[in-house]
Scaffold this motif. Sequence first.
Motif, PDB file in Angstrom:
ATOM      1  N   PRO A 196       0.813  -1.231   0.000  1.00  0.00           N
ATOM      2  CA  PRO A 196       0.000   0.000   0.000  1.00  0.00           C
ATOM      3  C   PRO A 196       0.841   1.274   0.000  1.00  0.00           C
ATOM      4  N   LYS A 197       1.955   1.276   0.721  1.00  0.00           N
ATOM      5  CA  LYS A 197       2.789   2.478   0.776  1.00  0.00           C
ATOM      6  C   LYS A 197       3.458   2.746  -0.577  1.00  0.00           C
ATOM      7  N   PHE A 198       3.850   1.676  -1.264  1.00  0.00           N
ATOM      8  CA  PHE A 198       4.433   1.847  -2.593  1.00  0.00           C
ATOM      9  C   PHE A 198       3.389   2.397  -3.563  1.00  0.00           C
ATOM     10  N   LYS A 199       2.185   1.826  -3.504  1.00  0.00           N
ATOM     11  CA  LYS A 199       1.107   2.304  -4.368  1.00  0.00           C
ATOM     12  C   LYS A 199       0.799   3.776  -4.091  1.00  0.00           C
ATOM     13  N   GLU A 200       0.835   4.138  -2.803  1.00  0.00           N
ATOM     14  CA  GLU A 200       0.555   5.526  -2.441  1.00  0.00           C
ATOM     15  C   GLU A 200       1.626   6.459  -2.992  1.00  0.00           C
ATOM     16  N   LEU A 201       2.896   6.042  -2.896  1.00  0.00           N
ATOM     17  CA  LEU A 201       3.991   6.860  -3.420  1.00  0.00           C
ATOM     18  C   LEU A 201       3.813   7.105  -4.908  1.00  0.00           C
ATOM     19  N   VAL A 202       3.522   6.050  -5.648  1.00  0.00           N
ATOM     20  CA  VAL A 202       3.321   6.186  -7.098  1.00  0.00           C
ATOM     21  C   VAL A 202       2.151   7.120  -7.391  1.00  0.00           C
ATOM     22  N   LYS A 203       1.058   6.953  -6.677  1.00  0.00           N
ATOM     23  CA  LYS A 203      -0.131   7.779  -6.905  1.00  0.00           C
ATOM     24  C   LYS A 203       0.141   9.250  -6.584  1.00  0.00           C
ATOM     25  N   VAL A 204       0.812   9.499  -5.456  1.00  0.00           N
ATOM     26  CA  VAL A 204       1.121  10.880  -5.058  1.00  0.00           C
ATOM     27  C   VAL A 204       1.984  11.559  -6.116  1.00  0.00           C
ATOM     28  N   LEU A 205       2.974  10.842  -6.641  1.00  0.00           N
ATOM     29  CA  LEU A 205       3.869  11.426  -7.640  1.00  0.00           C
ATOM     30  C   LEU A 205       3.138  11.663  -8.967  1.00  0.00           C
ATOM     31  N   ILE A 206       2.283  10.724  -9.365  1.00  0.00           N
ATOM     32  CA  ILE A 206       1.517  10.909 -10.603  1.00  0.00           C
ATOM     33  C   ILE A 206       0.585  12.108 -10.469  1.00  0.00           C
ATOM     34  N   ASP A 207      -0.116  12.207  -9.344  1.00  0.00           N
ATOM     35  CA  ASP A 207      -1.026  13.340  -9.127  1.00  0.00           C
ATOM     36  C   ASP A 207      -0.260  14.665  -9.132  1.00  0.00           C
ATOM     37  N   TRP A 208       0.925  14.657  -8.535  1.00  0.00           N
ATOM     38  CA  TRP A 208       1.753  15.871  -8.494  1.00  0.00           C
ATOM     39  C   TRP A 208       2.162  16.305  -9.905  1.00  0.00           C
ATOM     40  N   ILE A 209       2.643  15.350 -10.695  1.00  0.00           N
ATOM     41  CA  ILE A 209       3.052  15.676 -12.071  1.00  0.00           C
ATOM     42  C   ILE A 209       1.867  16.247 -12.846  1.00  0.00           C
ATOM     43  N   ASN A 210       0.719  15.607 -12.717  1.00  0.00           N
ATOM     44  CA  ASN A 210      -0.460  16.074 -13.458  1.00  0.00           C
ATOM     45  C   ASN A 210      -0.912  17.458 -12.994  1.00  0.00           C
ATOM     46  N   ASP A 211      -0.757  17.749 -11.707  1.00  0.00           N
ATOM     47  CA  ASP A 211      -1.091  19.085 -11.214  1.00  0.00           C
ATOM     48  C   ASP A 211      -0.145  20.131 -11.785  1.00  0.00           C
ATOM     49  N   VAL A 212       1.149  19.804 -11.814  1.00  0.00           N
ATOM     50  CA  VAL A 212       2.146  20.746 -12.332  1.00  0.00           C
ATOM     51  C   VAL A 212       1.930  21.016 -13.813  1.00  0.00           C
ATOM     52  N   LEU A 213       1.554  19.975 -14.552  1.00  0.00           N
ATOM     53  CA  LEU A 213       1.462  20.078 -16.012  1.00  0.00           C
ATOM     54  C   LEU A 213       0.033  20.252 -16.520  1.00  0.00           C
ATOM     55  N   VAL A 214      -0.865  20.656 -15.637  1.00  0.00           N
ATOM     56  CA  VAL A 214      -2.266  20.763 -16.039  1.00  0.00           C
ATOM     57  C   VAL A 214      -2.446  21.750 -17.195  1.00  0.00           C
ATOM     58  N   GLU A 215      -1.676  22.837 -17.210  1.00  0.00           N
ATOM     59  CA  GLU A 215      -1.799  23.812 -18.290  1.00  0.00           C
ATOM     60  C   GLU A 215      -1.235  23.297 -19.604  1.00  0.00           C
ATOM     61  N   GLU A 216      -0.365  22.290 -19.525  1.00  0.00           N
ATOM     62  CA  GLU A 216       0.211  21.686 -20.736  1.00  0.00           C
ATOM     63  C   GLU A 216      -0.710  20.621 -21.327  1.00  0.00           C
ATOM     64  N   ARG A 217      -1.810  20.359 -20.622  1.00  0.00           N
ATOM     65  CA  ARG A 217      -2.759  19.325 -21.048  1.00  0.00           C
ATOM     66  C   ARG A 217      -2.080  17.967 -21.189  1.00  0.00           C
ATOM     67  N   ILE A 218      -1.171  17.713 -20.258  1.00  0.00           N
ATOM     68  CA  ILE A 218      -0.480  16.424 -20.199  1.00  0.00           C
ATOM     69  C   ILE A 218      -1.050  15.628 -19.035  1.00  0.00           C
ATOM     70  N   ILE A 219      -1.409  14.391 -19.303  1.00  0.00           N
ATOM     71  CA  ILE A 219      -1.940  13.520 -18.256  1.00  0.00           C
ATOM     72  C   ILE A 219      -1.086  12.251 -18.198  1.00  0.00           C
ATOM     73  N   VAL A 220      -0.431  12.058 -17.071  1.00  0.00           N
ATOM     74  CA  VAL A 220       0.384  10.865 -16.857  1.00  0.00           C
ATOM     75  C   VAL A 220      -0.468   9.809 -16.164  1.00  0.00           C
ATOM     76  N   LYS A 221      -0.458   8.608 -16.709  1.00  0.00           N
ATOM     77  CA  LYS A 221      -1.206   7.506 -16.123  1.00  0.00           C
ATOM     78  C   LYS A 221      -0.293   6.421 -15.576  1.00  0.00           C
ATOM     79  N   GLN A 222       0.835   6.206 -16.241  1.00  0.00           N
ATOM     80  CA  GLN A 222       1.764   5.163 -15.827  1.00  0.00           C
ATOM     81  C   GLN A 222       3.182   5.713 -15.960  1.00  0.00           C
ATOM     82  N   LEU A 223       3.908   5.776 -14.859  1.00  0.00           N
ATOM     83  CA  LEU A 223       5.200   6.460 -14.832  1.00  0.00           C
ATOM     84  C   LEU A 223       6.186   5.910 -15.850  1.00  0.00           C
ATOM     85  N   GLU A 224       6.382   4.592 -15.850  1.00  0.00           N
ATOM     86  CA  GLU A 224       7.419   4.044 -16.717  1.00  0.00           C
ATOM     87  C   GLU A 224       7.073   4.177 -18.203  1.00  0.00           C
ATOM     88  N   GLU A 225       5.789   4.154 -18.543  1.00  0.00           N
ATOM     89  CA  GLU A 225       5.391   4.260 -19.947  1.00  0.00           C
ATOM     90  C   GLU A 225       5.329   5.711 -20.423  1.00  0.00           C
TER      91      GLU A 225
END
Length: 350
Positions: free
Chosen positions: A70-99
């Motif tokens: 669960p902690k690993f899943k949370e880390l991945v989710k927090v980082l994905i949400d953060w990236i998407n928040d930062v890049l919201v104006e770029e209309r970039i949506i990250v769903k899977q980090l490695e891909e």
Amino acid sequence: MACDSSPGRLATKESCRPSLGVPVSDLQEEGKNAINSPMSPALADVHPGDTLLEENEERTMIDPTSKEDPKFKELVKVLIDWINDVLVEERIIVKQLEEDLYDGQVLQKLLEKLADRKLNVAEVTQSEIGQKQKLQTVLEAVRDVLRPHGRALQWNVDSIHGKNLVAILHLLVSLAVHFRAPIRLPENVSVQVVVVRKREGLLHSSHITEELTTTTEMIMGRFERDAFDTLFDHAPDKLSVVKKSLITFVNKHLNKLNLEVTELETQFADGVYLVLLMGLLEDYFVPLHNFYLTPDSFDQKVHNVAFAFELMLDGGLKKPKARPEDVVNLDLKSTLRVLYNLFTKYKHLE
């Protein structure tokens, strides 16, 4: 002939071939055997391509049991949400980090946004060579920003482009910490990593534990807890009183230059008011060539705040319990600590 589909084994075409009674030389079969050894259970989701290694080459992958933590899943989710928040104006949506991050495109946009700088790279690159060249430029810029001071970075072009999730997570955690991302990283996240090496034609696997985060204090480089930690954690209702007192204090002096502060966390973030305030408190003129009066980049703002910190040290104050980056990144607690230091020393001034 029935294929071998026992739990925890790789289902490949190779497992359906009839045995010819000779030593198996197929790399996928070697990889299957190594990865399904007692040391490496339940690696059914490893791609067969991950076991196609040259002599002395190694490949790493996260044990699936760690991916379910669960902690690993949370880390991945927090980082994905953060990236998407930062890049919201770029209309970039990250769903899977490695891909989504391996080719450098998203990493480029993320760093440009965080560091407020433009990288000189091609916008779109389809070929592997082009992707790696772009990724190299982006990672060099990351190194410049992080300034590791001799510490080995836990990622490189090959690991990021190879979709190594551990390397990608190390990179993102380092960026989040450096830029004081407004997120809470889960503490003490570790993963079991399977390392597969090929030696003398055979694949050998082993497990290592990889630490992704430690405690919040160690992650964020924080000092010992102080009154502001207590204030934020246990008496947020008193926060407005403290802010009002500090605003009254700084305006008492900045008004002499026809300047006025209404928002502490935003108006001190570029360092200009801090520098001017130090000049007013110590009664000297700060030469304009020593700082950026109209900073237009993250680095220029950090320079201003760091310069203000130097002036504070020259004025006999203790080293601020914050980094310049904290103030630039609108960290209210850090800004309050800095201003309270000034208030404590200079509140008697008329």
